[in-house]
Design a protein around this motif. Structure first.
Motif, PDB file in Angstrom:
ATOM      1  N   ALA A  29      44.545 -44.195 -14.657  1.00 32.64           N
ATOM      2  CA  ALA A  29      43.565 -43.546 -15.543  1.00 32.64           C
ATOM      3  C   ALA A  29      42.900 -44.572 -16.448  1.00 32.64           C
ATOM      4  CB  ALA A  29      44.243 -42.448 -16.370  1.00 32.64           C
ATOM      5  N   ARG A  30      43.678 -45.465 -17.030  1.00 29.91           N
ATOM      6  CA  ARG A  30      43.123 -46.500 -17.914  1.00 29.91           C
ATOM      7  C   ARG A  30      42.215 -47.452 -17.139  1.00 29.91           C
ATOM      8  NH1 ARG A  30      43.937 -44.558 -23.021  1.00 29.91           N
ATOM      9  NH2 ARG A  30      46.123 -44.304 -23.501  1.00 29.91           N
ATOM     10  N   ALA A  31      42.613 -47.816 -15.916  1.00 36.10           N
ATOM     11  CA  ALA A  31      41.792 -48.714 -15.092  1.00 36.10           C
ATOM     12  C   ALA A  31      40.455 -48.061 -14.752  1.00 36.10           C
ATOM     13  CB  ALA A  31      42.544 -49.102 -13.824  1.00 36.10           C
ATOM     14  N   ARG A  32      40.484 -46.792 -14.421  1.00 30.14           N
ATOM     15  CA  ARG A  32      39.236 -46.079 -14.097  1.00 30.14           C
ATOM     16  C   ARG A  32      38.320 -46.000 -15.316  1.00 30.14           C
ATOM     17  NH1 ARG A  32      41.816 -41.241 -10.399  1.00 30.14           N
ATOM     18  NH2 ARG A  32      42.040 -42.495  -8.505  1.00 30.14           N
ATOM     19  N   GLU A  33      38.886 -45.729 -16.491  1.00 23.98           N
ATOM     20  CA  GLU A  33      38.104 -45.669 -17.731  1.00 23.98           C
ATOM     21  C   GLU A  33      37.502 -47.032 -18.087  1.00 23.98           C
ATOM     22  OE1 GLU A  33      41.048 -44.535 -20.593  1.00 23.98           O
ATOM     23  OE2 GLU A  33      41.184 -42.476 -19.858  1.00 23.98           O
ATOM     24  N   SER A  34      38.086 -48.097 -17.573  1.00 21.41           N
ATOM     25  CA  SER A  34      37.740 -49.459 -17.977  1.00 21.41           C
ATOM     26  C   SER A  34      36.932 -50.218 -16.937  1.00 21.41           C
ATOM     27  CB  SER A  34      39.029 -50.222 -18.291  1.00 21.41           C
ATOM     28  OG  SER A  34      39.789 -49.527 -19.245  1.00 21.41           O
ATOM     29  N   LYS A  35      36.482 -49.540 -15.911  1.00 16.80           N
ATOM     30  CA  LYS A  35      35.777 -50.214 -14.814  1.00 16.80           C
ATOM     31  C   LYS A  35      34.589 -51.048 -15.313  1.00 16.80           C
ATOM     32  CE  LYS A  35      33.785 -49.366 -10.279  1.00 16.80           C
ATOM     33  NZ  LYS A  35      33.493 -48.364  -9.256  1.00 16.80           N
ATOM     34  N   ALA A  36      33.790 -50.490 -16.197  1.00 14.39           N
ATOM     35  CA  ALA A  36      32.617 -51.221 -16.701  1.00 14.39           C
ATOM     36  C   ALA A  36      33.020 -52.460 -17.499  1.00 14.39           C
ATOM     37  CB  ALA A  36      31.748 -50.303 -17.555  1.00 14.39           C
ATOM     38  N   LEU A  37      34.136 -52.396 -18.189  1.00 11.60           N
ATOM     39  CA  LEU A  37      34.637 -53.540 -18.952  1.00 11.60           C
ATOM     40  C   LEU A  37      35.143 -54.636 -18.022  1.00 11.60           C
ATOM     41  CD1 LEU A  37      35.549 -54.790 -21.716  1.00 11.60           C
ATOM     42  CD2 LEU A  37      37.711 -53.564 -21.373  1.00 11.60           C
ATOM     43  N   HIS A  38      35.821 -54.261 -16.952  1.00 15.24           N
ATOM     44  CA  HIS A  38      36.491 -55.223 -16.079  1.00 15.24           C
ATOM     45  C   HIS A  38      35.568 -55.915 -15.082  1.00 15.24           C
ATOM     46  CE1 HIS A  38      40.533 -52.977 -16.752  1.00 15.24           C
ATOM     47  NE2 HIS A  38      40.290 -53.841 -17.711  1.00 15.24           N
ATOM     48  N   GLN A  39      34.639 -55.190 -14.523  1.00 15.14           N
ATOM     49  CA  GLN A  39      33.867 -55.780 -13.431  1.00 15.14           C
ATOM     50  C   GLN A  39      32.671 -56.552 -13.964  1.00 15.14           C
ATOM     51  OE1 GLN A  39      33.235 -52.680 -10.532  1.00 15.14           O
ATOM     52  NE2 GLN A  39      35.418 -52.502 -10.163  1.00 15.14           N
ATOM     53  N   PRO A  40      32.355 -57.704 -13.420  1.00 18.45           N
ATOM     54  CA  PRO A  40      32.749 -58.207 -12.106  1.00 18.45           C
ATOM     55  C   PRO A  40      33.942 -59.159 -12.104  1.00 18.45           C
ATOM     56  CG  PRO A  40      31.024 -59.600 -12.946  1.00 18.45           C
ATOM     57  CD  PRO A  40      31.309 -58.549 -14.015  1.00 18.45           C
ATOM     58  N   TRP A  41      34.694 -59.217 -13.202  1.00 22.12           N
ATOM     59  CA  TRP A  41      35.760 -60.204 -13.312  1.00 22.12           C
ATOM     60  C   TRP A  41      37.068 -59.750 -12.685  1.00 22.12           C
ATOM     61  CZ3 TRP A  41      32.330 -63.255 -15.133  1.00 22.12           C
ATOM     62  CH2 TRP A  41      31.462 -62.865 -16.141  1.00 22.12           C
ATOM     63  N   LEU A  42      37.352 -58.485 -12.757  1.00 18.68           N
ATOM     64  CA  LEU A  42      38.692 -57.984 -12.510  1.00 18.68           C
ATOM     65  C   LEU A  42      38.628 -56.647 -11.794  1.00 18.68           C
ATOM     66  CD1 LEU A  42      41.665 -58.592 -13.425  1.00 18.68           C
ATOM     67  CD2 LEU A  42      41.124 -57.343 -15.511  1.00 18.68           C
ATOM     68  N   PHE A  43      39.562 -56.422 -10.863  1.00 18.36           N
ATOM     69  CA  PHE A  43      39.594 -55.188 -10.089  1.00 18.36           C
ATOM     70  C   PHE A  43      41.028 -54.667 -10.033  1.00 18.36           C
ATOM     71  CE2 PHE A  43      35.918 -57.597  -8.968  1.00 18.36           C
ATOM     72  CZ  PHE A  43      34.910 -56.653  -8.819  1.00 18.36           C
ATOM     73  N   PRO A  44      41.525 -54.107 -11.146  1.00 20.66           N
ATOM     74  CA  PRO A  44      42.897 -53.589 -11.143  1.00 20.66           C
ATOM     75  C   PRO A  44      43.004 -52.358 -10.243  1.00 20.66           C
ATOM     76  CG  PRO A  44      41.821 -53.041 -13.200  1.00 20.66           C
ATOM     77  CD  PRO A  44      40.866 -53.919 -12.435  1.00 20.66           C
ATOM     78  N   PRO A  45      44.198 -52.023  -9.803  1.00 15.99           N
ATOM     79  CA  PRO A  45      44.370 -50.871  -8.917  1.00 15.99           C
ATOM     80  C   PRO A  45      43.889 -49.576  -9.581  1.00 15.99           C
ATOM     81  CG  PRO A  45      46.499 -51.688  -9.655  1.00 15.99           C
ATOM     82  CD  PRO A  45      45.467 -52.653 -10.146  1.00 15.99           C
TER      83      PRO A  45
END
Length: 181
Positions: A29-45
């Motif tokens: 849930a946290r990874a999905r909420e954070s997609k805009a913050l993470h990409q294009p650097w990081l792609f957590p499960p």
């Protein structure tokens, strides 16, 4: 959220602990909420199958150590810090990867968590050196490394394959003797 939590190390606002398979729903849930913050650097499960595989490697592989940064007092998972490619013997080194979740970004929680992980790595894990490889345009990640006392050691062209291409990275590192007391 995790029930009664025993942390490996605690700061004033966060504690660090290892991943569990039971953390999957919150992490996803946290990874999905954070997609805009993470990409294009990081792609957590971002689904149960990829989390199970990811967490399983961090739990079972002796060349990895995964840590969840959790807000004390029931605030849940703020981010994650993983030590990959742990090499023992004369090297005693590992490579760090990390990410904050959007609800925790910009609040200083990851800085506190990274300090705890570094101290734990140099103490409990017996490592001497930690490295962070970060893409030059990832200003937030570079700022975190700098704030936590890592030094810039070099530039590695086409270092890691991320988001479909070989990406340049800056190499930051800290050694046990550099730790602030």
């Amino acid at each position: 959220m995790h029930g009664v939590t025993e942390y490996l190390a605690e700061g004033s606002r966060v504690g660090i602990r290892h991943y569990t398979h039971e953390d999957g729903a919150e992490f996803i849930a946290r990874a999905r909420e954070s997609k805009a913050l993470h990409q294009p650097w990081l792609f957590p499960p971002a689904n149960a199958a990829t989390y199970a595989s990811y967490a399983g490697r961090l739990i079972e592989d002796p060349t990895k150590a995964g840590f969840l940064v959790c807000e004390r007092g029931g605030g849940g998972i703020a981010g994650f810090i993983n030590i990959n490619n742990i090499v023992e013997g004369a090297f005693q080194c590992g490579a760090l990867g990390y990410g904050a979740f959007a609800h925790a970004a910009g609040r200083g929680l990851m800085g506190e968590g990274l300090d705890l992980v570094v101290r734990y790595a140099f103490g409990g894990l017996g490592l001497h050196r930690l490295e962070i490889n970060v893409q030059p345009d990832n200003a937030a990640s570079i700022a975190l490394a700098r704030r936590c006392g890592f030094r810039l050691e070099g530039f590695s062209p086409e270092f890691l394959f991320i988001d479909g291409a070989w990406r340049d990275h800056e190499r930051w590192a800290i050694t046990a003797d550099m730790i602030r007391t």
